[in-house]
Each structure stands twice: as C-alpha cells, then as structure tokens.
Design an enzyme around this catalytic site. Structure first.
Site, short mmCIF file in Angstrom:
data_model
loop_
_atom_site.label_atom_id
_atom_site.label_comp_id
_atom_site.label_asym_id
_atom_site.label_seq_id
_atom_site.Cartn_x
_atom_site.Cartn_y
_atom_site.Cartn_z
N ASP A 1 0.83 -1.21 0.00
CA ASP A 1 0.00 0.00 0.00
C ASP A 1 0.87 1.26 0.00
O ASP A 1 1.98 1.27 0.52
CB ASP A 1 -0.91 -0.02 1.23
CG ASP A 1 -2.09 0.93 1.07
OD1 ASP A 1 -2.40 1.33 -0.06
OD2 ASP A 1 -2.70 1.27 2.11
N LEU B 1 11.08 -20.45 -5.21
CA LEU B 1 10.13 -19.54 -4.56
C LEU B 1 8.77 -19.56 -5.28
O LEU B 1 8.71 -19.46 -6.51
CB LEU B 1 10.73 -18.12 -4.62
CG LEU B 1 9.82 -16.95 -4.22
CD1 LEU B 1 9.48 -17.00 -2.73
CD2 LEU B 1 10.52 -15.61 -4.54
N HIS C 1 2.17 3.73 -9.10
CA HIS C 1 2.00 2.30 -9.37
C HIS C 1 3.20 1.76 -10.16
O HIS C 1 3.65 0.64 -9.94
CB HIS C 1 0.70 2.05 -10.13
CG HIS C 1 -0.53 2.39 -9.33
ND1 HIS C 1 -0.71 1.94 -8.05
CD2 HIS C 1 -1.63 3.12 -9.63
CE1 HIS C 1 -1.87 2.40 -7.59
NE2 HIS C 1 -2.44 3.12 -8.53
#
Ligand code: IPE
Ligand code: IPE
Ligand code: MG
Length: 258
Positions: A25, A136, A42
């Site tokens: 956020d 991962l 963004h």
C-alpha cells in the site's frame, strides 16, 4: 543479476517465515507527495515488486503472496484501473524470463472473470511457463477478495457434495481449505502492510488466522530490502503461542518458540 539461491542449508532458514504476504500500500500517496500522477506511483511500486521477489528468493523465503489489486479496487476511477492493468501486463512481459531463470513458480489467486483478456492471457502464460518450477512460489492476488475466496470455495464444495464427489459429513477445516484458490500455499506466517495503515482490507481472511502482522509507515515504492529484513527480524522476535501459554512452549520438544 543476483544468483538464484533456491538451494540452501537448513541452518540458514531457521526462524524464517515460510510464507510472507504483503499488502503493498501507498503507491498513490508516494506519487502525490512528489506531485506525480498516481499512475507513476504504481509504476514505481512495480519496481519494488521486482526487488522483493529477487530478495525473497535470495533470502530463501518459500512463499510470497503479493496483494496487487483487490475486488474493491475495481471501484477506482476507470483511467487508474486501466493504467494499472497495462502496467501489470508489461510487468509480466518484462519479468517472466527472469522468473523462469530463478526457478520461481507463479500462482494466481482472485476472480479471473473481471480481468481483461490481455491481463488474463499474461496470467495464464506465467502460470503455465512456471508450473514445474520448484523454487520460490510467488502468488499474485489480483481481482482478489478474501470473502469472495471463501464464498467461491463454499460454492464449489456444495457442487461437489451435490454430485457426490465429497461427503459433507466429513467437512472439516482441512477439507474446506482444499477448496481455496491455492490450497498448496500454506497459511501466512508474516503479514506485512506498508503505507502506515492498520487493516486487512479483505486480504487472505482464511490464511491469516495466525499470521504475525508487521506494519511500516514506508510507502510501497520506497520499501527496501533493508525494510523487509527489519520486519523479518521483528517477526523472529515474536512468540507464536497459538493459544497456548509461554510456559507450554518452553516445555515443547526442542523448546522452539517459532
Ligand atoms: C496500493 O497503493 C496499490 C493498489 C491498491 C493497487 P494505493 O494506490 O492504494 O496507494 P494509496 O493508499 O492511495 O497511497
Ligand atoms: C489494499 O490497498 C489493496 C492492495 C494493496 C492491492 P487499498 O489501498 O485498496 O486498501 P484500503 O482501501 O485503504 O483499505
Ligand atoms: Mg491504498
């Protein structure tokens, strides 16, 4: 490019969270403070995504879940939503080769129905190309809502029960869990939220039942490897009691508090 570190010794990973989930956020505020458009925030946020994937790989984290776009985020102004989707498409186009090289497996959680064809195509391609990778696991929560996930699971469970594919009298937490979007991904150990808010925002409601929550004021585009490491250290200092007393944990075989 840093070397992949998927093969690591056990001692290195003692006390590391197995599954880290991040509510990324603060992109908008980061940009607005610099008199930039939210979209620029963004874009900068996606650079942090790339850094964090590299870092989690290097540190030997097994599962990383990233909250990229919530069900509620569809309510944002259309130009912001469209620009974000374009950035996500470009991200996959740019990063997929490196993810493959690093033996990363990409998982998607969310509702595919609302994604535009270009995004859906990239998502499917990333899943397909990385499906046999063993390093991962990076799970992207996109068009994702925790309540929606639980309702979708319940719907599929009811369908299976009606068609005699499951016995509803055997329903327990493990069975219910198997209907979630990515049942192979374990519960969250460490939940990180950047951007200084203290809420869950409909993220992984089922899987965070016993997560340790660590927050930071740092806005996502500024979130660094060092910030991540600090939060992991904070996590390692927590005592995870799972309802028990501290004394009980001390008596447990091996005395492990983590
Ligand atoms: C998080 O940053 C990214 C998404 C929700 C897509 P925000 O866009 O929510 O940034 P703030 O909270 O407005 O600063
Ligand atoms: C949560 O951030 C969703 C993502 C990070 C993708 P928001 O900025 O949408 O959350 P709220 O609205 O502040 O709760
Ligand atoms: Mg926000």
């Amino acid at each position: 490019m840093p070397e992949s570190n998927n093969e690591r010794s056990n001692t290195e990973s003692v006390g590391l969270p197995r599954h880290v989930a991040i509510i990324m956020d603060g992109n908008g505020r980061w940009a607005q403070r610099r008199n930039l458009s939210r979209i620029k925030g963004h874009r900068a946020g996606l650079d942090t995504v790339r850094e964090m994937i590299r870092h989690c790989d290097a540190r030997g984290i097994a599962y990383l879940t990233l909250y990229a776009f919530s069900e509620e985020n569809w309510e944002r102004p259309r130009p912001e939503v469209d620009a974000l989707m374009t950035l996500l498409e470009r991200f996959v186009d740019r990063e997929l080769d490196e993810l493959c090289e690093k033996n990363v497996r990409v998982v998607f959680i969310g509702r595919r129905e609302r994604l535009r064809p270009g995004v859906l195509e990239r998502v499917e391609k990333a899943i397909q190309r990385t499906k046999d990778n063993t390093g991962l696991v990076v799970s992207f929560a996109l068009s994702y809502g925790g309540r929606a996930e639980i309702v979708d699971a319940a719907r599929r469970l009811i369908d299976d029960a009606k068609a005699d594919r499951m016995d509803s009298s055997k329903l327990d937490e493990a069975v219910f869990r198997s209907y979630l979007y990515a049942p192979e991904v374990p519960d969250v150990d460490l939940l990180i939220r950047t951007g200084g808010e203290y809420r869950i925002s409909n993220f992984l409601l089922w899987q965070v039942a016993y997560a340790e929550i660590c927050t930071t004021e740092v806005m996502w585009p500024d979130f660094s490897r060092a910030n991540f490491d600090e939060l992991v250290t904070e996590f390692q200092q927590r005592e995870r009691r799972y309802g028990k007393t501290s004394a009980q944990l001390d008596q447990a075989p091996g005395g492990s508090k983590l």
